[in-house]
Design an enzyme around this catalytic site. Structure first.
Site, mmCIF file in Angstrom:
data_model
loop_
_atom_site.group_PDB
_atom_site.id
_atom_site.type_symbol
_atom_site.label_atom_id
_atom_site.label_comp_id
_atom_site.label_asym_id
_atom_site.label_seq_id
_atom_site.Cartn_x
_atom_site.Cartn_y
_atom_site.Cartn_z
ATOM 1 N N ASN A 28 8.494 50.251 14.057
ATOM 2 C CA ASN A 28 8.416 49.242 13.004
ATOM 3 C C ASN A 28 8.230 47.869 13.648
ATOM 4 O O ASN A 28 9.179 47.285 14.151
ATOM 5 C CB ASN A 28 9.704 49.284 12.163
ATOM 6 N N TRP A 29 7.001 47.394 13.590
ATOM 7 C CA TRP A 29 6.695 46.101 14.219
ATOM 8 C C TRP A 29 7.275 44.928 13.434
ATOM 9 O O TRP A 29 7.286 43.804 13.914
ATOM 10 C CB TRP A 29 5.186 45.920 14.316
ATOM 11 N N LYS A 30 7.679 45.170 12.196
ATOM 12 C CA LYS A 30 8.137 44.081 11.317
ATOM 13 C C LYS A 30 7.057 42.987 11.277
ATOM 14 O O LYS A 30 5.879 43.312 11.376
ATOM 15 C CB LYS A 30 9.511 43.584 11.772
ATOM 16 N N HIS A 40 13.491 49.308 3.389
ATOM 17 C CA HIS A 40 14.100 48.780 4.611
ATOM 18 C C HIS A 40 15.171 47.760 4.231
ATOM 19 O O HIS A 40 15.014 47.024 3.251
ATOM 20 C CB HIS A 40 13.033 48.130 5.504
ATOM 21 N N GLU A 60 15.835 44.969 5.344
ATOM 22 C CA GLU A 60 15.350 43.573 5.275
ATOM 23 C C GLU A 60 14.657 43.314 3.941
ATOM 24 O O GLU A 60 14.716 42.201 3.408
ATOM 25 C CB GLU A 60 14.428 43.302 6.476
ATOM 26 N N GLU A 62 19.678 53.607 8.737
ATOM 27 C CA GLU A 62 19.714 52.397 9.551
ATOM 28 C C GLU A 62 20.931 51.563 9.156
ATOM 29 O O GLU A 62 20.868 50.798 8.176
ATOM 30 C CB GLU A 62 18.447 51.567 9.336
ATOM 31 N N GLY A 112 18.761 45.039 15.232
ATOM 32 C CA GLY A 112 18.425 43.823 15.955
ATOM 33 C C GLY A 112 19.626 43.151 16.590
ATOM 34 O O GLY A 112 19.543 42.008 17.046
ATOM 35 N N SER A 119 18.733 49.270 17.036
ATOM 36 C CA SER A 119 18.857 49.021 18.482
ATOM 37 C C SER A 119 18.585 50.263 19.335
ATOM 38 O O SER A 119 19.221 50.470 20.367
ATOM 39 C CB SER A 119 20.226 48.417 18.812
ATOM 40 N N GLY A 128 12.657 49.014 16.029
ATOM 41 C CA GLY A 128 12.116 47.673 15.830
ATOM 42 C C GLY A 128 11.779 47.010 17.157
ATOM 43 O O GLY A 128 10.677 47.150 17.682
ATOM 44 N N GLY A 129 12.752 46.294 17.730
ATOM 45 C CA GLY A 129 12.500 45.494 18.928
ATOM 46 C C GLY A 129 11.806 46.244 20.052
ATOM 47 O O GLY A 129 10.838 45.743 20.642
HETATM 48 P P1 13P Z 1 15.867 47.227 15.980
HETATM 49 O O1 13P Z 1 15.389 48.450 16.721
HETATM 50 O O2 13P Z 1 15.235 45.960 16.458
HETATM 51 O O3 13P Z 1 17.360 47.172 15.910
HETATM 52 O O4 13P Z 1 15.356 47.393 14.451
HETATM 53 C C1 13P Z 1 15.639 48.573 13.781
HETATM 54 C C2 13P Z 1 14.873 48.568 12.513
HETATM 55 O O5 13P Z 1 15.163 47.821 11.595
HETATM 56 C C3 13P Z 1 13.736 49.493 12.413
HETATM 57 O O6 13P Z 1 13.277 49.581 11.106
#
Ligand code: 13P
Length: 268
Positions: free
Chosen positions: A28-30, A113, A115, A185, A191, A230, A251-252
């Site tokens: 997930n590049w966000k 998600h 967010e 999640e 994050g 994470s 994500g990251g």
């Molecule tokens: P991180 O891997 O940066 O914690 O993000 C997780 C996430 O929200 C994937 O959708």
């Protein structure tokens, strides 16, 4: 990855020796990467992708979908989107429809998600409507659920997450296990560098599997349940090695190709 809805996909070989579903790593590049940066990343992925038994999906920003699709044409990786409109088409400014996503070759879409729930007020009912719209158009929803820190600290994380899951899947019908992915999640692990332990991930994944058995008895054992929060090359193997965890939503660590290859290597 397919260039348009007419051409065929190269699908990674499904495991036949285990009765766990094939592991799915979704990146997930966000809201990161310009179309130019995304195209360069996807070109390198296409050229350097190692042999893997893991299915890989790259969930990119809507504005980069076309470039990523064309750079990854012929790759075994799947194209994914981060959101979808619950509406078919028409006067919904700023939204992206299932038909538009399908046309550029999207196979998976993230819905619900945390967010989007937090910053865009998405309710479980909206998430269910989005999942239904995706499925109507042959796109697999990755339905996200997970609790905030205060809920975990109060010890009600399992009940909360299962209630949210049930409501996020209200009226969502599937015809096979491959039609649906669930991502657990925990919001406090996203994050933050705070990863849930493998035992935390398994506790929730197994509870989710139990709910899926009630909702989709014929398919529950083969529905992919991911953990997200994470995840990185150092911890992915232990987390995905849990009996009910079948992959990760990352994500990251998804932004840098070397760490993606590190995660694929760790999953071998
Ligand atoms: P991180 O891997 O940066 O914690 O993000 C997780 C996430 O929200 C994937 O959708």
């Amino acid at each position: 990855m397919k260039r348009s809805s007419g051409s065929s996909l190269k699908i990674p070989v499904m495991s036949t020796i285990s009765n766990k579903p094939q592991t799915l790593l979704a990146l997930n590049w966000k809201m990161n990467k310009t179309p130019t940066e995304a195209a360069a990343w996807a070109k390198r992925l296409q050229e350097e992708m190692p042999e893997t038994g893991t299915a890989l999906a790259v969930m990119v920003g809507a504005i980069t979908l076309s470039q990523v699709a064309s750079e990854m044409y012929g790759s075994t990786a799947f194209l994914g989107a981060q959101d979808i409109s619950p509406h078919e088409s028409g006067a919904y400014t700023g939204e992206t429809s299932a038909v538009q996503l399908k046309d550029v070759g999207v196979k998976y879409v993230i819905v619900g998600h945390s967010e989007r729930r937090e910053y865009h007020g998405e309710s479980d009912a909206t998430v269910a409507a989005k999942a239904k719209k995706a499925l109507e158009h042959g796109i697999v929803p990755i339905v996200c659920v997970g609790e905030k820190l205060e809920i975990r600290e109060a010890g009600s994380h399992v009940a909360f997450t299962l209630e949210s899951l049930k409501n996020s899947l209200a009226g969502v019908e599937i015809a096979s296990a491959a039609d649906l992915v669930i991502a657990y999640e925990p919001v406090w692990a996203i994050g933050t560098g705070k990863t849930a332990t493998a035992a935390d991930a398994e506790e929730m994944a197994s509870a989710i599997r139990g709910s899926l058995e009630q909702l989709y008895p014929a398919f529950a054992s083969q529905i992919v349940i991911q953990y997200g929060g994470s995840v990185k090359p150092d911890n992915i193997q232990e987390i995905c090695g849990q009996p009910n965890v079948n992959g990760a939503l990352v994500g990251g660590a998804a932004l840098v190709l070397e760490s993606v290859f590190g995660m694929l290597e760790a999953l071998k």
